[in-house]
Structures are given as structure tokens and as C-alpha cells.
Design an enzyme around this catalytic site. Structure first.
Site, mmCIF file in Angstrom:
data_model
loop_
_atom_site.group_PDB
_atom_site.id
_atom_site.type_symbol
_atom_site.label_atom_id
_atom_site.label_comp_id
_atom_site.label_asym_id
_atom_site.label_seq_id
_atom_site.Cartn_x
_atom_site.Cartn_y
_atom_site.Cartn_z
ATOM 1 C CB VAL A 25 -7.522 -1.578 -0.236
ATOM 2 C CG1 VAL A 25 -6.889 -1.950 0.972
ATOM 3 C CG2 VAL A 25 -7.199 -2.399 -1.440
ATOM 4 N NE ARG A 53 -7.765 10.614 -7.490
ATOM 5 C CZ ARG A 53 -7.908 9.210 -8.203
ATOM 6 N NH1 ARG A 53 -6.732 9.271 -8.893
ATOM 7 N NH2 ARG A 53 -8.395 8.265 -8.174
ATOM 8 C CB ILE A 81 -3.352 -15.259 2.062
ATOM 9 C CG1 ILE A 81 -4.664 -15.500 1.233
ATOM 10 C CG2 ILE A 81 -2.648 -16.453 2.430
ATOM 11 C CD1 ILE A 81 -4.281 -16.193 -0.120
ATOM 12 N N GLY A 122 -13.904 -4.615 -7.757
ATOM 13 C CA GLY A 122 -12.886 -3.713 -7.396
ATOM 14 C C GLY A 122 -11.791 -4.672 -6.863
ATOM 15 C CG ASP A 154 -0.926 -7.488 -9.179
ATOM 16 O OD1 ASP A 154 -0.658 -6.619 -8.229
ATOM 17 O OD2 ASP A 154 -1.589 -8.673 -8.755
ATOM 18 C CE LYS A 201 -0.712 -9.265 -5.944
ATOM 19 N NZ LYS A 201 -2.099 -9.493 -6.462
ATOM 20 N N GLY A 254 -9.915 -7.745 -2.979
ATOM 21 C CA GLY A 254 -11.183 -7.199 -2.503
ATOM 22 C C GLY A 254 -11.085 -6.355 -1.111
HETATM 23 P P1 NDP Z 1 -8.532 2.611 -5.553
HETATM 24 O O1 NDP Z 1 -8.447 2.976 -7.189
HETATM 25 O O2 NDP Z 1 -10.294 1.848 -5.348
HETATM 26 O O3 NDP Z 1 -8.583 3.689 -4.534
HETATM 27 C C1 NDP Z 1 -7.455 4.433 -4.766
HETATM 28 C C2 NDP Z 1 -7.868 5.746 -3.494
HETATM 29 O O4 NDP Z 1 -6.793 6.615 -3.667
HETATM 30 C C3 NDP Z 1 -9.023 6.710 -4.051
HETATM 31 O O5 NDP Z 1 -9.824 6.867 -2.710
HETATM 32 C C4 NDP Z 1 -8.461 8.060 -4.283
HETATM 33 O O6 NDP Z 1 -9.226 9.037 -4.069
HETATM 34 C C5 NDP Z 1 -7.199 8.016 -3.742
HETATM 35 N N1 NDP Z 1 -6.043 8.703 -4.198
HETATM 36 C C6 NDP Z 1 -5.644 8.434 -5.487
HETATM 37 N N2 NDP Z 1 -4.505 9.498 -5.867
HETATM 38 C C7 NDP Z 1 -4.498 10.252 -4.587
HETATM 39 C C8 NDP Z 1 -3.783 11.229 -4.453
HETATM 40 N N3 NDP Z 1 -2.735 11.819 -5.186
HETATM 41 N N4 NDP Z 1 -3.821 12.065 -3.202
HETATM 42 C C9 NDP Z 1 -5.041 11.534 -2.290
HETATM 43 N N5 NDP Z 1 -5.762 10.551 -2.723
HETATM 44 C C10 NDP Z 1 -5.588 9.793 -3.800
HETATM 45 O O7 NDP Z 1 -7.318 1.607 -5.372
HETATM 46 P P2 NDP Z 1 -7.744 0.233 -4.497
HETATM 47 O O8 NDP Z 1 -8.143 0.437 -3.218
HETATM 48 O O9 NDP Z 1 -8.119 -1.121 -5.331
HETATM 49 O O10 NDP Z 1 -5.964 0.051 -4.290
HETATM 50 C C11 NDP Z 1 -4.945 0.639 -3.250
HETATM 51 C C12 NDP Z 1 -3.877 -0.179 -3.235
HETATM 52 O O11 NDP Z 1 -4.180 -1.473 -2.805
HETATM 53 C C13 NDP Z 1 -3.130 -0.339 -4.505
HETATM 54 O O12 NDP Z 1 -1.729 -0.074 -4.383
HETATM 55 C C14 NDP Z 1 -3.411 -1.803 -4.876
HETATM 56 O O13 NDP Z 1 -2.599 -2.258 -5.923
HETATM 57 C C15 NDP Z 1 -3.526 -2.271 -3.741
HETATM 58 N N6 NDP Z 1 -4.220 -3.680 -3.609
HETATM 59 C C16 NDP Z 1 -5.684 -3.647 -4.046
HETATM 60 C C17 NDP Z 1 -6.335 -4.796 -3.928
HETATM 61 C C18 NDP Z 1 -7.759 -4.880 -4.367
HETATM 62 O O14 NDP Z 1 -8.477 -5.930 -3.879
HETATM 63 N N7 NDP Z 1 -8.253 -3.655 -4.919
HETATM 64 C C19 NDP Z 1 -5.905 -5.874 -3.142
HETATM 65 C C20 NDP Z 1 -4.510 -5.900 -2.590
HETATM 66 C C21 NDP Z 1 -3.613 -4.884 -2.700
HETATM 67 P P3 NDP Z 1 -10.763 9.336 -4.741
HETATM 68 O O15 NDP Z 1 -11.537 8.253 -4.165
HETATM 69 O O16 NDP Z 1 -11.123 10.500 -4.295
HETATM 70 O O17 NDP Z 1 -10.568 9.142 -6.389
HETATM 71 N N1 HSE Z 2 -5.553 -6.704 -8.522
HETATM 72 C C1 HSE Z 2 -5.005 -7.608 -7.453
HETATM 73 C C2 HSE Z 2 -5.750 -8.909 -7.774
HETATM 74 C C3 HSE Z 2 -5.341 -6.939 -6.377
HETATM 75 O O1 HSE Z 2 -6.411 -9.190 -8.572
HETATM 76 O O2 HSE Z 2 -5.024 -9.951 -7.332
HETATM 77 C C4 HSE Z 2 -5.059 -7.784 -5.048
HETATM 78 O O3 HSE Z 2 -3.530 -7.478 -5.126
#
Ligand code: NDP
Ligand code: HSE
Length: 436
Positions: free
Chosen positions: A15, A46, A137, A188, A202, A206, A304
Site C-alpha cells: 500500500v 524496516r 471503494i 499483495g 479481516d 472491517k 492491491g
Molecule cells: P506490507 O507488508 O506490504 O508492507 C509493510 C511495510 O511496513 C513494509 O514496507 C515494512 O518495511 C514496513 N514496516 C513494518 N514494520 C515496520 C516498523 N516497525 N517500522 C518501520 N517500517 C515498518 O503491508 P501492506 O502494504 O500490504 O499493508 C499495510 C497496511 O494496509 C496494513 O494495515 C494492511 O492491513 C492494510 N491494507 C492492505 C491492503 C492490501 O491490498 N495489501 C489493502 C487495504 C489495507 P520493509 O519493506 O522494510 O519490510
Molecule cells: N487482505 C485484505 C483483503 C486487504 O484481501 O481484502 C484489503 O483490506
């Protein structure tokens, strides 16, 4: 007036990358719509050495989130790391420094939302969380703004992209559960812990956020009945097809006369001709019924990088405009806050149509035993299918019921399960739609 809005991001994964790309690629359009440039000044991750396929200016990346949270020039902190801690700590720390926050973290909001909204209200900052439900959405905005004049009567939603993707591929391509889950993870869509997706958790997170907004009521996550898709077998998808239903993981919330609410998450058979049955792949759909607007359906990509990034950046732009108009705006007490706790109706007292699949020995008298138990518990059979003939072995026996009370269904199931002719745990799936 400020000449620029500065944004800090914590988390540059699926995201975060989408949000960063949009802020970069649509910078001119965003500047035009907000009135001043919106610029990313710091990003915490990280692993600073990881290749993210992005051109990130030197010095922008840090592995120390405090450099984002404590930077006095940053107006808005975007939290995209997920999970409860340290995300909660980062958000509260940013709020205490007077920063607005945007997050996609539904798990955190479902559990610690009240604490976070209250801290934001006291500090006079905004929490943007459009991305937390339904990916791209605009359902949060719809409930907060466009439908604000309505008493919301019900919400039916497919709000987990991963499980909808899995069910769609299992239905259309007859592929296996683990194979499709791995594909959703590669794309992803899945959570860091995919059991949140397939276990319905999840979706429940929501739904808790939606119920809070729709009914103005705080709901305790543990009171939301939650069942995932892990025990769905291709056999039930097939029987569903034969009977004219699609299998979907639905979030259901209803407000009954008298103020009692229902909130539940479970696999559901939905009639083929219902619009929600046609929602496939990673797409989500949320059907909202309001007392004035009647029926509304929102549809789009539920997960996504770019769709979710789109919701994140829209929140950033909203907050940026507020900052420009009224820098010290205090939020009205109702914003994002539940007015009271709501009493959820116990699952035992819901009324639904039901699908059962029993694996039963293929011998005389079996059907009479099962239907006898159902009858004694006031459960009326609407349809029945028995497939195959296997003397000495077991065969699937599918029963669709008329409307029945969940308590009666559960009691009957316990009795049926103990019959000597039943060779496996029975399968129960709730069914939406009219009486068959
Ligand atoms: P990812 O695992 O792809 O990304 C997580 C990111 O957070 C990575 O860049 C990671 O760093 C970083 N990170 C983790 N811990 C730390 C920390 N302690 N300090 C600094 N950086 C940190 O997750 P997503 O992008 O998929 O999800 C992010 C959020 O969005 C979640 O809450 C998820 O539920 C929500 N979400 C996700 C969706 C999706 O389609 N994926 C859709 C809607 C909501 P590094 O890259 O260096 O490991
Ligand atoms: N893991 C969640 C899903 C991401 O598949 O809908 C979007 O919130």
C-alpha cells in the site's frame, strides 16, 4: 497560508508503494486540487536496502520511525505498517505531536479505534481511514458524508479481496484453495498473516468499522460471529451451482426495530441473480440500505497497491485542504466516534435459510432419521439432493431448509452428527434470498 503540505510515510510495502507512486505521478493534479503541493519528505521502513522498484530521493528513507513522527515540518503521518504494535504507539505519538494521521490499518482501528479517535479529537487532528475498508471503494466517505442523512438499516458486503479471489477461482477454474491463496499473496492482497483473510477476521475488522459509522455504535469485535472459508470444499461450491447459488464470504449488519443490531461474518450462498453474486476476483461490493436513500451498491477493487493507495491519498488531500482552510480546526465530537455501545443480537436468535451437506452411509432409513430430527426441531426441508450410489460407503446428502432459527439448527445438527450413519462432520452454510 501554508505554501506546501509535508507528508511522512511509515511503511513502504504494497500500500505504501501505491500511495507514494500516486503522490509522485499525480503530483501536479494533486497540487491543482489541493491548492499547494503535497510532498513526501520522509519514509520509514524496516530495511532501507530493499529494492522497491521506486526511485526514492537520497536521504528520504530512514529505518527510524521517530524521524517521521517527530519531524516538526511533517503535517500528516501515513501509517502503513499494519498490525497492532508498534502501529498504535506510532499513531498515538504522532497525534500527541499535533499531526494528522492517515491509516489503512483496519485491525488496529477495529480493536483500538475508540482510543485513537478520542486522542485525535482531544488533539484537534483528523484520522483518515478510507483505505481500511474496501480498498479503493469510497465506502467510509459514503457513510460519513453522502449517506449522512440516513438511518442505516443494513449492510451486506464482500469486503475481503483475498477470500473473494479464492472463492472465485475455486468456482470458475476449479483450482485448489492453497494454490489460489499463494497467488493472492503474491499479488499483495493478503494480510501479513493470511489466516486473517481466510478465517474471516479481516472481514470482521472491517465490519466493526462500518457498524461504528453506520449505526453510530461501538461494537466489540468478539461479539461479531465470525466464520471463514477454510472448510469450504469444492463439493459445496458444486452443489451451490446446481441449486443456483454462488458461495461468498459475506459481512452482514442489520439494525432491527427497537435498536438491536446484528453483525456477522460467514460463508453464504447467494442466489445467482443477486448483483453481489456476480462480484468476482479481488473485487469487493458493499450494499447499503438507508431509510431515505433505499438501496445503494458500491463496487470496486478491494485490495492491491494502487487502488488502496488511491484511498490513502484521497484522505491526505482531504486533510491537506482542511489544514489550508482552518489549521486548528477541532473535530466535532461525532466524527469517527461511536455514540454508544450497541447490543448485538446473539447468533442463536438469527433466522435464516440453511444448506446442509451430510456424508451418510448409503443404506435404507438414513433420510428418515435425518428428516425426523429436523422435523422435531421445527426445521422444514425445502429441497434435497442425494448424489451417487455407494453401497457400504458414504454419499453426500444435501438439504436446503425453509427459514429456521439458528438455535434449532445447531441443536438438530448435534443430534444428527451423533447418528451412526453419519460418517463426517456435517457442513452448514447459511443462505440468503427468498424462500426456495
Ligand atoms: P506490507 O507488508 O506490504 O508492507 C509493510 C511495510 O511496513 C513494509 O514496507 C515494512 O518495511 C514496513 N514496516 C513494518 N514494520 C515496520 C516498523 N516497525 N517500522 C518501520 N517500517 C515498518 O503491508 P501492506 O502494504 O500490504 O499493508 C499495510 C497496511 O494496509 C496494513 O494495515 C494492511 O492491513 C492494510 N491494507 C492492505 C491492503 C492490501 O491490498 N495489501 C489493502 C487495504 C489495507 P520493509 O519493506 O522494510 O519490510
Ligand atoms: N487482505 C485484505 C483483503 C486487504 O484481501 O481484502 C484489503 O483490506
Amino acid at each position: 497560508m501554508k505554501q506546501k503540505i509535508n507528508v511522512g510515510i511509515i511503511g513502504l510495502g504494497t500500500v505504501g508503494t501505491g500511495a507514494f507512486r500516486i503522490l509522485r505521478e499525480n503530483a501536479e493534479l494533486i497540487r491543482h486540487r489541493v491548492g499547494v503541493p503535497v510532498e513526501v519528505s520522509k519514509i520509514a521502513v524496516r530495511d532501507a536496502g530493499r529494492d522497491r522498484g521506486l526511485a526514492i530521493p537520497a536521504g528520504m528513507l530512514t529505518t527510524n520511525p521517530a524521524q517521521v513522527i517527530e519531524d516538526p515540518n511533517i503535517d500528516i503521518v501515513i501509517e502503513l505498517i499494519g498490525g497492532y504494535e508498534p502501529a498504535r504507539e506510532f499513531i498515538l505519538s504522532a497525534i500527541s505531536r499535533g499531526k494528522h494521521v492517515v491509516t489503512a490499518n483496519k485491525a488496529l482501528l477495529a480493536v483500538h479505534g475508540s482510543e485513537i479517535y478520542e486522542a485525535a479529537r482531544r488533539a484537534g487532528v483528523t484520522i483518515g481511514y478510507e483505505a481500511s475498508v474496501g480498498g479503493g471503494i469510497p465506502v467510509i466517505k459514503a457513510l460519513k458524508e453522502a449517506l449522512a442523512a440516513n438511518r442505516i438499516l443494513s449492510i451486506y458486503g464482500i469486503i475481503n479481496g483475498t477470500s473473494n479471489y479464492i472463492l472465485t477461482k475455486m468456482t470458475e477454474e476449479e483450482r485448489s484453495f492453497p494454490d489460489v491463496l499463494a497467488e493472492a499473496q503474491r499479488a499483495g492482497y493478503a494480510e501479513a498473516d493470511p489466516t486473517f483473510d481466510v478465517g474471516g477476521i479481516d472481514t470482521a475488522h472491517k465490519l466493526a468499522i462500518l457498524v461504528n459509522l453506520a449505526f453510530g455504535a461501538h461494537v466489540d469485535l468478539k461479539d461479531i460471529y465470525t466464520e471463514g472459508i477454510t472448510s469450504i470444499s469444492p463439493l459445496d461450491i458444486d452443489f451451490g451451482k446446481v441449486l443456483g447459488y454462488k458461495l461468498k464470504l459475506l459481512a452482514i449488519a442489520k439494525m432491527h426495530e427497537g435498536g438491536q443490531a446484528e453483525a456477522r461474518v460467514h460463508p453464504t450462498m447467494v442466489p445467482d441473480d443477486y448483483p453481489i453474486a456476480k462480484v468476482g476476483g479481488v473485487y469487493n461490493a458493499i450494499q447499503i440500505v438507508g431509510n431515505a436513500c433505499d438501496d445503494i451498491m458500491l463496487y470496486g477493487r478491494g485490495a492491491g497497491s494502487m487502488p488502496t493507495g488511491s484511498a490513502v491519498v484521497a484522505d491526505v488531500m482531504d486533510i491537506a485542504r482542511q489544514i489550508l482552510i482552518e489549521p486548528s480546526r477541532k473535530l466535532p465530537a461525532g466524527d469517527g466516534m461511536a455514540q454508544a455501545a450497541v447490543k448485538l443480537q446473539p447468533m442463536q436468535s438469527i433466522v435464516s435459510l440453511y444448506y446442509f451437506r451430510f456424508m451418510a452411509l448409503d443404506q435404507p432409513g438414513v433420510l428418515a432419521q435425518i428428516s425426523g430430527i429436523l422435523g422435531r426441531h421445527r426445521i422444514s426441508i425445502a429441497q434435497m439432493i442425494q448424489r451417487g450410489r455407494k453401497q457400504g460407503g458414504s454419499v453426500p446428502l444435501v438439504i436446503m431448509t425453509h427459514k429456521a432459527l439458528e438455535r434449532d439448527i445447531q441443536t438438530a445438527l448435534v443430534e444428527i452428527k451423533s447418528l451412526a450413519c453419519i460418517t463426517e462432520d456435517p457442513i452448514l452454510i447459511r443462505v440468503e434470498g427468498d424462500e426456495p
